[in-house]
Motif scaffolding. Structure first.
Motif, PDB file in Angstrom:
ATOM      1  N   PRO A  97     -16.316 -30.525  -8.614  1.00  0.00           N
ATOM      2  CA  PRO A  97     -17.676 -31.080  -8.500  1.00  0.00           C
ATOM      3  C   PRO A  97     -17.949 -31.704  -7.129  1.00  0.00           C
ATOM      4  O   PRO A  97     -19.043 -31.540  -6.580  1.00  0.00           O
ATOM      5  N   LEU A  98     -16.939 -32.390  -6.567  1.00  0.00           N
ATOM      6  CA  LEU A  98     -17.152 -33.033  -5.257  1.00  0.00           C
ATOM      7  C   LEU A  98     -17.353 -31.982  -4.174  1.00  0.00           C
ATOM      8  O   LEU A  98     -18.149 -32.162  -3.252  1.00  0.00           O
TER       9      LEU A  98
ATOM     10  N   ARG B 135     -18.662 -29.065  -4.549  1.00  0.00           N
ATOM     11  CA  ARG B 135     -20.031 -28.551  -4.650  1.00  0.00           C
ATOM     12  C   ARG B 135     -21.010 -29.558  -4.060  1.00  0.00           C
ATOM     13  O   ARG B 135     -21.923 -29.196  -3.333  1.00  0.00           O
ATOM     14  N   ALA B 136     -20.762 -30.849  -4.348  1.00  0.00           N
ATOM     15  CA  ALA B 136     -21.680 -31.876  -3.860  1.00  0.00           C
ATOM     16  C   ALA B 136     -21.651 -31.961  -2.343  1.00  0.00           C
ATOM     17  O   ALA B 136     -22.651 -32.289  -1.710  1.00  0.00           O
ATOM     18  N   SER B 137     -20.490 -31.669  -1.753  1.00  0.00           N
ATOM     19  CA  SER B 137     -20.395 -31.749  -0.289  1.00  0.00           C
ATOM     20  C   SER B 137     -20.850 -30.439   0.335  1.00  0.00           C
ATOM     21  O   SER B 137     -20.628 -30.209   1.522  1.00  0.00           O
TER      22      SER B 137
ATOM     23  N   GLY C  20     -21.315 -32.362   3.783  1.00  0.00           N
ATOM     24  CA  GLY C  20     -20.520 -33.579   3.870  1.00  0.00           C
ATOM     25  C   GLY C  20     -20.224 -33.968   5.303  1.00  0.00           C
ATOM     26  O   GLY C  20     -20.314 -35.134   5.681  1.00  0.00           O
TER      27      GLY C  20
ATOM     28  N   SER D 130     -26.592 -36.865  -0.429  1.00  0.00           N
ATOM     29  CA  SER D 130     -26.263 -36.354  -1.760  1.00  0.00           C
ATOM     30  C   SER D 130     -24.757 -36.420  -1.987  1.00  0.00           C
ATOM     31  O   SER D 130     -24.299 -36.706  -3.094  1.00  0.00           O
ATOM     32  N   TYR D 131     -23.976 -36.181  -0.940  1.00  0.00           N
ATOM     33  CA  TYR D 131     -22.534 -36.251  -1.117  1.00  0.00           C
ATOM     34  C   TYR D 131     -22.095 -37.689  -1.371  1.00  0.00           C
ATOM     35  O   TYR D 131     -21.246 -37.935  -2.219  1.00  0.00           O
TER      36      TYR D 131
ATOM     37  N   ARG E  70     -23.663 -39.998  -2.887  1.00  0.00           N
ATOM     38  CA  ARG E  70     -23.918 -40.331  -4.291  1.00  0.00           C
ATOM     39  C   ARG E  70     -22.847 -39.726  -5.186  1.00  0.00           C
ATOM     40  O   ARG E  70     -22.317 -40.397  -6.071  1.00  0.00           O
ATOM     41  N   ALA E  71     -22.534 -38.456  -4.939  1.00  0.00           N
ATOM     42  CA  ALA E  71     -21.544 -37.781  -5.779  1.00  0.00           C
ATOM     43  C   ALA E  71     -20.193 -38.481  -5.661  1.00  0.00           C
ATOM     44  O   ALA E  71     -19.471 -38.644  -6.645  1.00  0.00           O
ATOM     45  N   GLU E  72     -19.862 -38.923  -4.427  1.00  0.00           N
ATOM     46  CA  GLU E  72     -18.571 -39.571  -4.260  1.00  0.00           C
ATOM     47  C   GLU E  72     -18.539 -40.906  -4.995  1.00  0.00           C
ATOM     48  O   GLU E  72     -17.537 -41.249  -5.616  1.00  0.00           O
TER      49      GLU E  72
END
Lengths: 436, 294
Positions: free
Chosen positions: B125-126, B128-130, B136, B142-143, B145-147
């Motif tokens: 998931p991380l 994908r978020a990065s 990233g 957005s990254y 937040r995911a982190e």
């Protein structure tokens, strides 16, 4: 050797004496042919001239030195050799370390304008920074991902030849070629990465070593393309955003109303490599905090656990190889533009070994350590020029010394990439070195 | 997002994983021979057997470390999402099918902190978020937040296993029992539907073992099926809902703990006794079971 205590413990002095005697015998065996016999040009060709007094002095020195060491440092009751710096000193160093990086960067930025700095110093600084950049690039592969790469210089060569050939045949400028060289080198990094995905340890080292040699030998023999051993000359110099460093009216100096000086170009090159190196550093630090960087380090710690957690180890390894290679490609094209001439001779295995030594000496995975090691090794190598042939001995002795006192490199502790409450350095002994 | 492979069998809703005719040969050695069993949702299934019975081999087949010689492993993650595990690559088994595992000899990232260990487990998931690193590196919010969400999840797990105070220490610095718990937490951070534990109670003292039982029960109650290999009979009998017994690579018994405990074949296999002695051994087992129940 001191551990080889006598079977029946007589007196410690006798044991030390015996040990020193054995060492002296070894010294005799080595010194007799190497120092005792000298070939001299005589009237009837070469003849041997014995110099036994030199042998006697050498053997005597070894005997006495060993005896003294046996009786002092290597005494059986002296305890183990200290390989750790006491915690208090370590803490002080850590506090200094926080200031070290900004001060070092500030110093590097100001260097060309410091009083007493001449062309030679700037030239040397350019060389050192090239190795700092290469060290940081290799640090991604070796230090973070734990993949031992002995053929790193191949990507440096790909970068250098990419720039040289693209500039010569297509007339592309340095600024266009720089990213192209990086992309091409990264492509070769992936190409090397694929066959070695399954290899570990010694096997990986051998294949990467072979890869480095293959690239060099292809460059040497592909005559019509690379010029073979003659290399490529007349590589265009970089321009300051279109302004050449020439004395003419369109040159850099005239445009800015300065008096022309050949030093301008050197200083420009210096800032160029400084910027490139800092970009490498910035990207690496950034990547370490991203999932990909953590996956690299996890891969170094335990590849099987990585796979069980859904980390795609193939992609992770390939990105490490590609990124490491890309930075080498940047450094390579800088090297080509700075030298104006490249040949396969610049990309021998010794270069790979040197870059790897910088990474290992600096402490695998540590950015500051690698920079210090590059300054010490390349700078020191130049400073000891007066020692002539003996500088290799000094160099070897320093390496042995560091490996005895700092077996995990100058900066052996690992800084966590993320923390909850408090950032604590992790002792080097807990960190894995990778599987190869 | 996924489709059911055409040849995946329709599983009854309560079955999470169906192992059919699983056979694993290493050269001439048949380590696992035609083993079939089901792992049901909301249950703790134990895989037991004497040393060398092939338990870990079954595990390695399920978690993708071995490709089975023969057999089909169907995992039904959701109503319309089934996977044939033997066709997936090892990292896909964790990421796509939701099977997480721990190891007999603990495999933590020793030089990384506890928090980092749990963040590596959330790699998919991380990543994908990065934006596969690109966003990233450029520092997109957005990254970030995911982190933060990933750190919150890791924190929650560290609190749950009682190691929150050591979040910033190296994993290799932990005592053995804590390392075991951390490894389970790390596996759970991958959001699995099936948690496979290879001897989770090995080397734990009775107090730690009891804590482990509580943890495993709470994991099961949250809807994650647990499949475990265990030697410690007290753990097996106390927490498992379903026991599968292997001996010499073959399944010799399958059922509730009580049923398995009474099975003479199991008793014989476990204790290597002749049939006449079985009665005596049964008494012995009863005694042990009573003690563990107490």
């Amino acid at each position: 050797m001191a551990d080889h205590a006598p079977a029946h413990p007589s007196s410690p002095f006798m044991a030390a004496l015996r040990n020193a005697f054995i060492t002296a015998l070894i010294a005799l065996g080595l010194a007799a042919p190497m120092m005792g016999l000298v070939t001299v040009q005589g009237p009837n060709g070469l003849r041997l001239e014995p110099h036994w007094e030199r042998v006697a002095i050498a053997v005597g020195l070894v005997f006495l030195g060993r005896l003294a060491l046996n009786l002092t440092i290597w005494r059986p009751d002296a305890g183990r050799t200290r390989t750790q710096i006491p915690p208090r000193v370590e803490a002080t160093l850590a506090r200094l370390g926080r200031w070290f990086a900004p001060v070092a960067v500030a110093l590097a930025v100001a260097l060309p304008f410091l009083p007493g700095v001449e062309r030679y110093t700037v030239d040397l600084a350019i060389l050192v920074l090239t190795y700092v950049m290469l060290g940081w690039g290799l640090n991604i592969v070796v230090g973070l991902a734990g993949l031992l790469d002995l053929g790193y210089v191949a990507f440096y060569a790909v970068g250098a030849y990419s720039y040289a050939l693209l500039a010569q045949h297509f007339g592309l400028s340095f600024w266009v070629c720089l990213p192209l060289a990086g992309i091409l080198a990264a492509f070769w990094g992936v190409l090397l990465g694929f066959p070695v995905l399954r290899l570990r340890g010694d096997y990986l080292a051998i294949v990467t070593l072979a890869f480095g040699e293959i690239i060099r030998i292809v460059l040497l023999n592909w005559y019509w393309f690379t010029g073979g051993p003659n290399g490529i000359g007349g590589i265009p110099r970089p321009s300051f955003f279109g302004l050449d460093f020439t004395p003419g009216p369109d040159g850099f100096a005239a445009t800015f109303g300065l008096k022309f000086s050949p030093l301008h170009r050197i200083i420009f090159l210096y800032y160029l490599i400084l910027a490139l190196a800092l970009i490498t550093n910035f990207v690496t630090i950034r990547l370490r905090r991203l999932p990909i960087g953590r996956a690299w380090e996890a891969l170094r710690e335990d590849e099987i656990a990585c796979r069980s957690l859904g980390v795609n180890t193939v992609n992770t390894k390939l990105t490490a190889f590609a990124l490491g290679a890309m930075f080498a490609g940047f450094a390579g094209s800088f090297f080509a533009t700075r030298q104006g001439f490249i040949s396969p001779e610049s990309f021998v295995f010794m270069e790979s070994a040197m870059i790897l030594a910088i990474v290992v000496l600096g402490g695998m995975g540590s950015q500051i350590g690698v920079a210090i090691a590059a300054v010490a090794m390349i700078g020191g190598f130049e400073l000891f020029r007066e020692f002539k042939d003996y500088r290799m001995i000094v160099f070897g002795a320093v390496m042995v010394g560091i490996m005895v006192w700092r077996p995990r490199g100058l900066v052996s502790s690992r800084t966590p990439s993320v923390f909850l409450k408090e950032k604590k350095a992790i002792a080097g002994s807990l960190v894995q070195e990778g599987h190869g | 997002m996924t489709v059911r492979p055409l040849d995946a069998p329709e599983l009854p809703p309560e079955v999470l994983l169906r192992v059919e005719h699983l056979t694993m040969r290493f050269g001439g050695l048949v380590a696992v021979d035609d083993v079939s069993f089901d792992v049901r949702r909301d249950e703790i299934t134990a895989l037991i057997g004497p040393n060398g019975a092939g338990k870990t081999t079954v595990f390695n087949c399920i978690t993708g470390f071995y490709k089975p010689t023969v057999g089909r492993l169907t995992l039904r993650r959701a109503e319309d999402e089934s996977w044939l595990l033997e066709r997936l690559r090892d990292h896909e088994i964790s990421r796509a099918a939701g099977v997480a595992r721990t190891f007999q000899n603990i495999r933590l990232f020793g030089g990384m902190t506890l928090l980092e260990n749990l963040l590596v487990a959330q790699h998919g998931p991380l990543m994908r978020a990065s934006g596969f690193t690109l966003l990233g590196v450029l520092g997109f919010a957005s990254y970030g937040r995911a982190e933060r969400a990933a750190i919150d999840k890791a924190t929650a797990w560290l609190e749950r296993i009682g190691l929150i105070d050591r979040a910033d220490d190296a994993a290799a610095d932990l005592p053995y029992g804590d390392q075991r718990r951390l490894e389970i937490a790390r596996a759970m951070c991958t959001d699995p539907v099936l948690l496979c534990l290879d001897e989770p109670a090995a080397g734990l003292n009775p107090r730690e073992s009891a804590e482990l039982n509580t943890l495993l029960r709470s994991i099961r109650n949250e809807g994650v099926a647990v499949l475990l290999i265990e030697h410690d009979m007290s753990v097996v009998m106390e927490i498992s809902d379903h026991v599968v017994v292997l001996d010499y690579g073959k399944k010799i018994s399958d059922g509730s703990p009580a049923a398995v405990r009474e099975d003479p074949k199991v008793i014989a296999a476990y204790l290597g006794v002749e049939d006449e002695e079985v009665a005596k051994v049964e008494q012995e087992i009863e005694r042990i079971a009573e003690e563990s129940g107490a």
